[in-house]
Design an enzyme around this catalytic site. Structure first.
Site, PDB file in Angstrom:
ATOM      1  CB  CYS A 208      -0.944   0.012   1.197  1.00 46.35           C
ATOM      2  SG  CYS A 208      -2.055  -1.385   1.218  1.00 46.35           S
TER       3      CYS A 208
ATOM      4  CG  HIS B  63      -3.259   3.620   2.406  1.00 47.85           C
ATOM      5  ND1 HIS B  63      -3.793   3.293   1.180  1.00 47.85           N
ATOM      6  CD2 HIS B  63      -3.255   2.463   3.122  1.00 47.85           C
ATOM      7  CE1 HIS B  63      -4.089   2.015   1.156  1.00 47.85           C
ATOM      8  NE2 HIS B  63      -3.775   1.486   2.322  1.00 47.85           N
TER       9      HIS B  63
ATOM     10  CG  ASN C  37      -6.734  -0.661   1.498  1.00 43.49           C
ATOM     11  OD1 ASN C  37      -6.049  -0.201   0.591  1.00 43.49           O
ATOM     12  ND2 ASN C  37      -6.207  -1.186   2.597  1.00 43.49           N
TER      13      ASN C  37
HETATM   14  N1  COA Z   1     -18.906  -8.109   9.190  1.00 40.30           N
HETATM   15  C1  COA Z   1     -19.395  -8.373  10.412  1.00 40.30           C
HETATM   16  N2  COA Z   1     -18.634  -8.730  11.448  1.00 40.30           N
HETATM   17  C2  COA Z   1     -17.311  -8.820  11.232  1.00 40.30           C
HETATM   18  C3  COA Z   1     -16.734  -8.576   9.989  1.00 40.30           C
HETATM   19  C4  COA Z   1     -17.597  -8.212   8.942  1.00 40.30           C
HETATM   20  N3  COA Z   1     -17.136  -7.935   7.709  1.00 40.30           N
HETATM   21  N4  COA Z   1     -15.405  -8.738  10.083  1.00 40.30           N
HETATM   22  C5  COA Z   1     -15.156  -9.090  11.357  1.00 40.30           C
HETATM   23  N5  COA Z   1     -16.310  -9.152  12.059  1.00 40.30           N
HETATM   24  C6  COA Z   1     -16.494  -9.484  13.454  1.00 40.30           C
HETATM   25  C7  COA Z   1     -15.361 -10.292  14.013  1.00 40.30           C
HETATM   26  O1  COA Z   1     -15.546 -11.664  13.697  1.00 40.30           O
HETATM   27  C8  COA Z   1     -15.464 -10.013  15.487  1.00 40.30           C
HETATM   28  O2  COA Z   1     -16.482 -10.788  16.018  1.00 40.30           O
HETATM   29  P1  COA Z   1     -16.279 -11.488  17.468  1.00 40.30           P
HETATM   30  O3  COA Z   1     -16.100 -10.334  18.405  1.00 40.30           O
HETATM   31  O4  COA Z   1     -17.566 -12.236  17.634  1.00 40.30           O
HETATM   32  O5  COA Z   1     -15.071 -12.336  17.330  1.00 40.30           O
HETATM   33  C9  COA Z   1     -15.940  -8.558  15.524  1.00 40.30           C
HETATM   34  O6  COA Z   1     -16.482  -8.284  14.223  1.00 40.30           O
HETATM   35  C10 COA Z   1     -14.839  -7.565  15.823  1.00 40.30           C
HETATM   36  O7  COA Z   1     -13.728  -7.898  15.015  1.00 40.30           O
HETATM   37  P2  COA Z   1     -12.404  -7.067  15.057  1.00 40.30           P
HETATM   38  O8  COA Z   1     -11.431  -7.686  14.116  1.00 40.30           O
HETATM   39  O9  COA Z   1     -11.977  -6.864  16.471  1.00 40.30           O
HETATM   40  O10 COA Z   1     -12.922  -5.674  14.486  1.00 40.30           O
HETATM   41  P3  COA Z   1     -12.158  -4.333  14.406  1.00 40.30           P
HETATM   42  O11 COA Z   1     -12.901  -3.278  15.092  1.00 40.30           O
HETATM   43  O12 COA Z   1     -10.684  -4.486  14.698  1.00 40.30           O
HETATM   44  O13 COA Z   1     -12.270  -4.025  12.837  1.00 40.30           O
HETATM   45  C11 COA Z   1     -10.934  -4.110  10.857  1.00 40.30           C
HETATM   46  C12 COA Z   1     -11.695  -4.915  11.908  1.00 40.30           C
HETATM   47  C13 COA Z   1     -10.311  -5.080   9.886  1.00 40.30           C
HETATM   48  C14 COA Z   1     -11.909  -3.209  10.144  1.00 40.30           C
HETATM   49  C15 COA Z   1      -9.843  -3.255  11.556  1.00 40.30           C
HETATM   50  O14 COA Z   1      -9.113  -4.042  12.449  1.00 40.30           O
HETATM   51  C16 COA Z   1      -8.893  -2.625  10.588  1.00 40.30           C
HETATM   52  O15 COA Z   1      -9.265  -1.806   9.776  1.00 40.30           O
HETATM   53  N6  COA Z   1      -7.595  -2.956  10.690  1.00 40.30           N
HETATM   54  C17 COA Z   1      -6.606  -2.400   9.790  1.00 40.30           C
HETATM   55  C18 COA Z   1      -6.733  -3.066   8.478  1.00 40.30           C
HETATM   56  C19 COA Z   1      -5.982  -2.376   7.422  1.00 40.30           C
HETATM   57  O16 COA Z   1      -5.979  -1.186   7.349  1.00 40.30           O
HETATM   58  N7  COA Z   1      -5.359  -3.178   6.570  1.00 40.30           N
HETATM   59  C20 COA Z   1      -4.698  -2.716   5.433  1.00 40.30           C
HETATM   60  C21 COA Z   1      -3.474  -1.968   5.799  1.00 40.30           C
HETATM   61  S1  COA Z   1      -2.926  -1.252   4.353  1.00 40.30           S
END
Ligand code: COA
Length: 327
Positions: A113, A254, A284
């Site tokens: 990225c 980004h 993204n």
């Molecule tokens: N829809 C519904 N529920 C979802 C889901 C979706 N698409 N994806 C995950 N969940 C659930 C999980 O299973 C979890 O459930 P649980 O509590 O029963 O286990 C819950 O939502 C919370 O998951 P979590 O991973 O803690 O959520 P979060 O608040 O961290 O958000 C991201 C997840 C991926 C959005 C976030 O962590 C993020 O943006 N991280 C950075 C990713 C990124 O930028 N990557 C690229 C870098 S260039």
């Protein structure tokens, strides 16, 4: 003093738009969850006949037209991507041929990225060293081919698209790239990875284990991204000789997660109106995210001569980078 300046910008998104509602039919997710956790409302996805290099070509043609040059004036094409059409030839070579950049060298640059900002930094160095005169820098991705559409934790996040700029020498003192900061930490690579499709594992093993897809520890990536982006942004502001973030006219982060952007904005003390956001429309798009945003900002008239622009990115590897420039 010679600096390198952006002479033209372009961007292109595949026609097919997939809304969060449509994803609800594929995986166990909801529009509400995706919007509140990420800020994403839709993404664009390639259809048959569209490839990474086709998107890149269209963005490149727009940038060349705006720069008012001929493709034959280019002496280098750099394509930042982690999802090339194929390992060989490179996206850059496919674009070089498609646009008729007969006098240009061409190579792909692989920094996930952060790739576009890495490409811009390399191009800036070549221009300032008088090795190249005009360089096409592309960020182009088709991550829809690398996400597991059964994995709700990743498939809702990414989209396809391409952005491009033409970089050339500028003798105006107040125009061009003022600073560029690049960083990496390979020890954390496993937190955001595509394990297969390289040469480490054979294809059969890769497909059996579904290693052709992105795997991510979202929470850990979030934590590292917020810290690294804040630090590298401050570093680039200081290296540009700007007093602080209040001097920035437009911040182009980004587009990975609205909460990461908001966190950065608050920590740096940049007001909302001076941050460019389009994650809602495209998700993204990895290396394409900053050049797409830059082109949109440019075409919307958000950039004026002399405007101080800061661009910061973070991605798998990990890699992160920041470039400060005067428009
Ligand atoms: N829809 C519904 N529920 C979802 C889901 C979706 N698409 N994806 C995950 N969940 C659930 C999980 O299973 C979890 O459930 P649980 O509590 O029963 O286990 C819950 O939502 C919370 O998951 P979590 O991973 O803690 O959520 P979060 O608040 O961290 O958000 C991201 C997840 C991926 C959005 C976030 O962590 C993020 O943006 N991280 C950075 C990713 C990124 O930028 N990557 C690229 C870098 S260039």
């Amino acid at each position: 003093m010679v600096r390198s300046a952006i002479l033209g910008t372009g961007s292109y998104l595949p026609k097919k738009r997939v809304s969060n509602k449509e994803l609800e039919e594929i995986v166990d997710t909801s529009d509400e969850w995706i919007k509140t956790r990420t800020g994403i409302e839709a993404r664009h996805i390639i259809s048959d006949g569209e490839t990474n290099s086709v998107l890149a070509q269209k963005a490149a043609e727009m940038a060349i037209e705006m720069a008012g040059i001929s493709p034959e004036d280019l002496d280098l094409v750099i394509a930042a991507t982690l999802t090339p059409d194929m390992p060989m030839p490179s996206v850059a070579c496919l674009v070089q041929d498609a646009i008729g950049a007969k006098n240009a060298g061409a190579f792909d640059l692989y920094a996930t990225c952060s790739g576009f900002l890495y490409g811009l930094t390399v191009a800036d160095g070549l221009i300032r060293a008088d090795i190249s005169k005009k360089i096409l820098v592309i960020g182009s991705e088709t991550l829809s081919r690398r996400v597991n559409w059964k994995d709700r934790t990743t498939c809702v996040l990414f989209g396809d698209g391409a952005g491009a700029v033409v970089l050339g020498a500028s003798s105006e003192n107040n125009r061009g790239i003022m600073s560029a900061c690049l960083h990496s930490d390979g020890s954390l690579g496993g937190l955001l990875t595509i394990r297969g499709l390289g040469t480490r594992h054979d294809l059969k093993k890769t497909l059996e284990n579904e290693w052709q897809y992105i795997e991510m520890n979202g929470r850990e990536v979030f934590k590292h991204a917020t810290r690294a982006l804040e630090a590298v942004s401050i570093e680039a502001i200081e290296a540009a000789g700007w007093a602080d973030a209040s001097m920035i006219d437009l911040f182009i982060p980004h587009q990975a997660n609205i909460r990461i952007i908001e966190h950065m904005r608050e920590r740096l003390g940049i007001s909302r109106e001076r941050v460019f956001i389009n994650i809602d429309k495209y998700g993204n798009t990895s290396a394409a995210s900053i050049p797409i945003a830059l082109d949109e900002a440019n075409r919307k008239g958000r950039l004026f001569p002399g405007a101080r622009v800061l661009m910061s990115a973070f991605g798998g590897g990990f890699t992160w980078a920041s470039v400060a420039m005067r428009w």
